[in-house]
Motif scaffolding. Structure first.
Motif, PDB file in Angstrom:
ATOM      1  N   GLY A  34      -4.662 -55.158 -13.189  1.00 12.81           N
ATOM      2  CA  GLY A  34      -4.641 -55.687 -11.829  1.00 12.81           C
ATOM      3  C   GLY A  34      -5.398 -56.984 -11.658  1.00 12.81           C
ATOM      4  O   GLY A  34      -5.393 -57.563 -10.565  1.00 12.81           O
ATOM      5  N   LEU A  35      -6.024 -57.478 -12.729  1.00 14.54           N
ATOM      6  CA  LEU A  35      -6.822 -58.697 -12.605  1.00 14.54           C
ATOM      7  C   LEU A  35      -5.963 -59.895 -12.203  1.00 14.54           C
ATOM      8  O   LEU A  35      -6.378 -60.720 -11.378  1.00 14.54           O
ATOM      9  CB  LEU A  35      -7.542 -58.987 -13.930  1.00 14.54           C
ATOM     10  N   MET A  36      -4.753 -59.989 -12.744  1.00 18.65           N
ATOM     11  CA  MET A  36      -3.884 -61.107 -12.379  1.00 18.65           C
ATOM     12  C   MET A  36      -3.480 -61.043 -10.907  1.00 18.65           C
ATOM     13  O   MET A  36      -3.342 -62.080 -10.250  1.00 18.65           O
ATOM     14  CB  MET A  36      -2.648 -61.127 -13.270  1.00 18.65           C
ATOM     15  N   GLY A  37      -3.282 -59.836 -10.377  1.00 24.65           N
ATOM     16  CA  GLY A  37      -2.954 -59.713  -8.962  1.00 24.65           C
ATOM     17  C   GLY A  37      -4.067 -60.246  -8.081  1.00 24.65           C
ATOM     18  O   GLY A  37      -3.826 -60.947  -7.090  1.00 24.65           O
ATOM     19  N   ALA A  38      -5.310 -59.930  -8.444  1.00 26.75           N
ATOM     20  CA  ALA A  38      -6.465 -60.435  -7.692  1.00 26.75           C
ATOM     21  C   ALA A  38      -6.582 -61.946  -7.823  1.00 26.75           C
ATOM     22  O   ALA A  38      -6.927 -62.654  -6.860  1.00 26.75           O
ATOM     23  CB  ALA A  38      -7.742 -59.753  -8.186  1.00 26.75           C
ATOM     24  N   TYR A  39      -6.267 -62.429  -9.013  1.00 27.52           N
ATOM     25  CA  TYR A  39      -6.355 -63.862  -9.280  1.00 27.52           C
ATOM     26  C   TYR A  39      -5.311 -64.634  -8.486  1.00 27.52           C
ATOM     27  O   TYR A  39      -5.622 -65.603  -7.774  1.00 27.52           O
ATOM     28  CB  TYR A  39      -6.191 -64.079 -10.784  1.00 27.52           C
ATOM     29  N   ILE A  40      -4.077 -64.197  -8.568  1.00 28.65           N
ATOM     30  CA  ILE A  40      -3.000 -64.866  -7.844  1.00 28.65           C
ATOM     31  C   ILE A  40      -3.195 -64.735  -6.334  1.00 28.65           C
ATOM     32  O   ILE A  40      -2.851 -65.629  -5.556  1.00 28.65           O
ATOM     33  CB  ILE A  40      -1.633 -64.294  -8.282  1.00 28.65           C
ATOM     34  N   GLY A  41      -3.804 -63.626  -5.911  1.00 30.01           N
ATOM     35  CA  GLY A  41      -4.080 -63.434  -4.492  1.00 30.01           C
ATOM     36  C   GLY A  41      -5.228 -64.272  -3.966  1.00 30.01           C
ATOM     37  O   GLY A  41      -5.503 -64.265  -2.760  1.00 30.01           O
ATOM     38  N   GLY A  42      -5.915 -64.984  -4.860  1.00 35.97           N
ATOM     39  CA  GLY A  42      -6.998 -65.868  -4.436  1.00 35.97           C
ATOM     40  C   GLY A  42      -8.310 -65.171  -4.163  1.00 35.97           C
ATOM     41  O   GLY A  42      -9.198 -65.741  -3.515  1.00 35.97           O
ATOM     42  N   ASN A  43      -8.461 -63.938  -4.682  1.00 39.89           N
ATOM     43  CA  ASN A  43      -9.684 -63.175  -4.422  1.00 39.89           C
ATOM     44  C   ASN A  43     -10.706 -63.251  -5.542  1.00 39.89           C
ATOM     45  O   ASN A  43     -11.810 -62.728  -5.402  1.00 39.89           O
ATOM     46  CB  ASN A  43      -9.325 -61.709  -4.161  1.00 39.89           C
ATOM     47  N   VAL A  44     -10.338 -63.893  -6.638  1.00 34.85           N
ATOM     48  CA  VAL A  44     -11.275 -64.101  -7.738  1.00 34.85           C
ATOM     49  C   VAL A  44     -10.862 -65.380  -8.447  1.00 34.85           C
ATOM     50  O   VAL A  44      -9.677 -65.721  -8.500  1.00 34.85           O
ATOM     51  CB  VAL A  44     -11.273 -62.899  -8.723  1.00 34.85           C
ATOM     52  N   THR A  45     -11.845 -66.100  -8.955  1.00 38.59           N
ATOM     53  CA  THR A  45     -11.577 -67.311  -9.726  1.00 38.59           C
ATOM     54  C   THR A  45     -11.811 -67.011 -11.203  1.00 38.59           C
ATOM     55  O   THR A  45     -12.841 -66.427 -11.553  1.00 38.59           O
ATOM     56  CB  THR A  45     -12.481 -68.469  -9.295  1.00 38.59           C
ATOM     57  N   LEU A  46     -10.865 -67.414 -12.040  1.00 43.38           N
ATOM     58  CA  LEU A  46     -11.018 -67.296 -13.485  1.00 43.38           C
ATOM     59  C   LEU A  46     -11.295 -68.681 -14.055  1.00 43.38           C
ATOM     60  O   LEU A  46     -10.583 -69.639 -13.773  1.00 43.38           O
ATOM     61  CB  LEU A  46      -9.755 -66.723 -14.130  1.00 43.38           C
ATOM     62  N   ALA A  47     -12.332 -68.755 -14.840  1.00 41.21           N
ATOM     63  CA  ALA A  47     -12.659 -70.005 -15.517  1.00 41.21           C
ATOM     64  C   ALA A  47     -12.694 -69.722 -17.029  1.00 41.21           C
ATOM     65  O   ALA A  47     -13.469 -68.881 -17.453  1.00 41.21           O
ATOM     66  CB  ALA A  47     -14.018 -70.531 -15.052  1.00 41.21           C
TER      67      ALA A  47
END
Length: 478
Positions: free
Chosen positions: A295-308
């Protein structure tokens, strides 16, 4: 084959350049055995604090140290400012390129970069097509590998836009120099690198989602203790003052990422990930991965977490894309690159392939997606059998390779078994990009090819490291 090269310490007359005069005097006046004694001390200290790295498939991987050379590599103030300006421009362009190829694709429509180099690239992530990342920053932490061949010009050897490693060695090398050669260090006005963790933390905070708390919660995501760079992951988490987590420590609920703690779930806003794209979310990429979180990609695409760094950033550090960087720079900025590319033949082009096949013993041939010094041919140092093996590879799948001339990489004085001798070096500066600007800590990781005549500096191929001193002036005198 002996190729004349630029000696960073000595000028053409064999006398030390002004920058290195105090280093030369120190080497001349140091008692016999000092360098070897200090090398042993450094090895003992590095082993004590656990600075090891793994080479996959090596039975002794867990015990391997990257050799540390006590003789520093020096850059003058003007040299550094020139290099810094080029690095800032380079990373700006890389981020613009990534924003474009996952967005409007203007550079492809204009015919500047062939579409297949992007869409057939193994690092291209169609899941990110049409997605905007915060502040259009895809590569927050970039490692740009630099070489020099003369007194003036720096060349980019390759771009690292995914998960560049080595910054822990840059920081530990500096601490080791201050500890083992305090008088030499005090003799030079060296610009600091110890503020890198603060700069990295500020960068990560600046790209936190807009809906997070006023103080974003940041974590470092590691594949775990068996990863070759695990020491660095742990080191950086400690320096940043944030939690080091594995995928099993994270849980996603309603497209929000949480970290499991003894006090319950705690929201995570920014993830400095050291896990490759393929493994970050088993629901989207490799379904058998246990290194990421479902589910990490869902959170990422939803703008709720930033991946660096951002998912899909690896498209920009592909070695075939590298060959187009001068054109890419002109396309987006309308200006010439401040840092030159190394001349490169694209083996996918028939005329270039013919040239490469006719000159294999003279060239360096690299896999487009290779890294770590693997999957490459160094023609002048290769056997006839190795050359013929690569000839067959090129004839079978030319699109997977580029070729470059055998560069006369600059050399720096290096402690070897029988004293001090020149050895070839490169430099990996680290460039941080946040919503509040670009930061480049003065210096970087100097890697040195310890084998005489070798041009391969990678630690996995027997290379070592040096501390890199950027001086506040262009002379060594305080």
């Amino acid at each position: 084959m002996s190729v004349p090269c630029f000696d960073e310490m000595n000028n053409g007359a064999g006398t030390p350049r002004a920058l290195y005069r105090r280093i030369a005097k120190w080497l001349e006046t140091s008692p016999p055995g000092l360098l070897d004694s200090r090398r042993q001390q450094a090895e003992m200290l590095f082993r004590r604090i656990g600075i090891t790295f793994a080479v996959y498939g090596d039975k002794e991987a867990a015990e391997r140290l990257i050799p540390f050379d006590l003789i520093p590599r020096l850059l003058g103030h003007d040299e550094w400012r020139r290099l810094e300006a080029g690095l800032i421009q380079r990373v700006k362009v890389l981020n613009m390129f990534l924003t474009d190829v996952y967005g409007a694709q203007e550079i492809i429509r204009a015919g500047v970069v062939p579409a297949d180099l992007v869409f057939r690239n193994e690092c291209y992530r169609p899941e990110m097509q049409g997605r905007r990342v915060p502040h259009d920053i895809w590569t927050h932490i970039a490692g740009i590998d630099i070489v020099r061949v003369d007194d003036h010009d720096f060349y980019v050897l390759e771009d690292n836009c995914r998960t560049p490693s080595g910054v822990s060695y840059m920081l530990e090398n500096r601490e080791m120099m201050i500890r083992l050669a305090p008088d030499l260090f005090a003799d030079h006005r060296v610009m600091p690198v110890e503020n890198y963790p603060d700069a990295l933390l500020a960068t990560l905070r600046s790209v936190a989602p807009p809906n997070c708390a006023s103080e974003p919660n940041i974590v470092v995501l590691t594949p775990g203790q068996f990863n070759s760079a695990y020491y660095e992951h742990s080191f950086l988490a400690d320096k940043l003052g944030v939690e080091l987590v594995e995928g099993r420590d994270l849980v996603v609920k309603d497209d929000v990422v949480f970290m499991r703690t003894t006090e319950g779930h705690k929201r995570v806003d920014v993830i400095y990930r050291r896990v490759d794209d393929d493994f970050i979310d088993p629901l989207v990429f490799k379904e058998d991965s246990v290194l990421g979180a479902a589910g990490l990609m869902g959170a990422y695409i939803g703008g709720n977490v930033t991946l660096a760094n951002a998912v899909g950033a690896g498209v920009a550090d592909d070695k075939a894309i590298y060959t187009y960087m001068p054109e890419i720079t002109r396309f987006y900025l309308g200006e010439e690159p401040k840092l030159k590319n190394v001349s490169t033949w694209r083996c996918r082009e028939p005329e270039a392939l013919k040239y490469v096949l006719d000159h294999l013993p003279e060239l360096v041939v690299k896999e487009v997606n290779g890294s770590g010094g693997y999957g490459m041919l160094v023609g002048p140092h290769a056997t006839k059998e190795q050359i013929e093996t690569f000839r067959k590879k090129l004839e079978t799948a030319p699109d997977g390779f580029i070729a470059q001339p055998t560069l006369s990489l600059s050399t720096c004085p290096t402690a070897v078994a029988n004293g001090v001798a020149p050895r070839h070096v490169d430099l990996r500066p680290f460039v941080l990009s946040g919503s509040d600007g670009v930061r480049v800590v003065p210096g970087g990781l100097t890697r040195v090819a310890l084998k005489e005549g070798s041009l391969v500096v990678n630690s996995s191929q027997g290379g070592g490291t040096k501390d890199t001193w950027v001086l506040e002036t262009d002379a060594a005198a305080p």
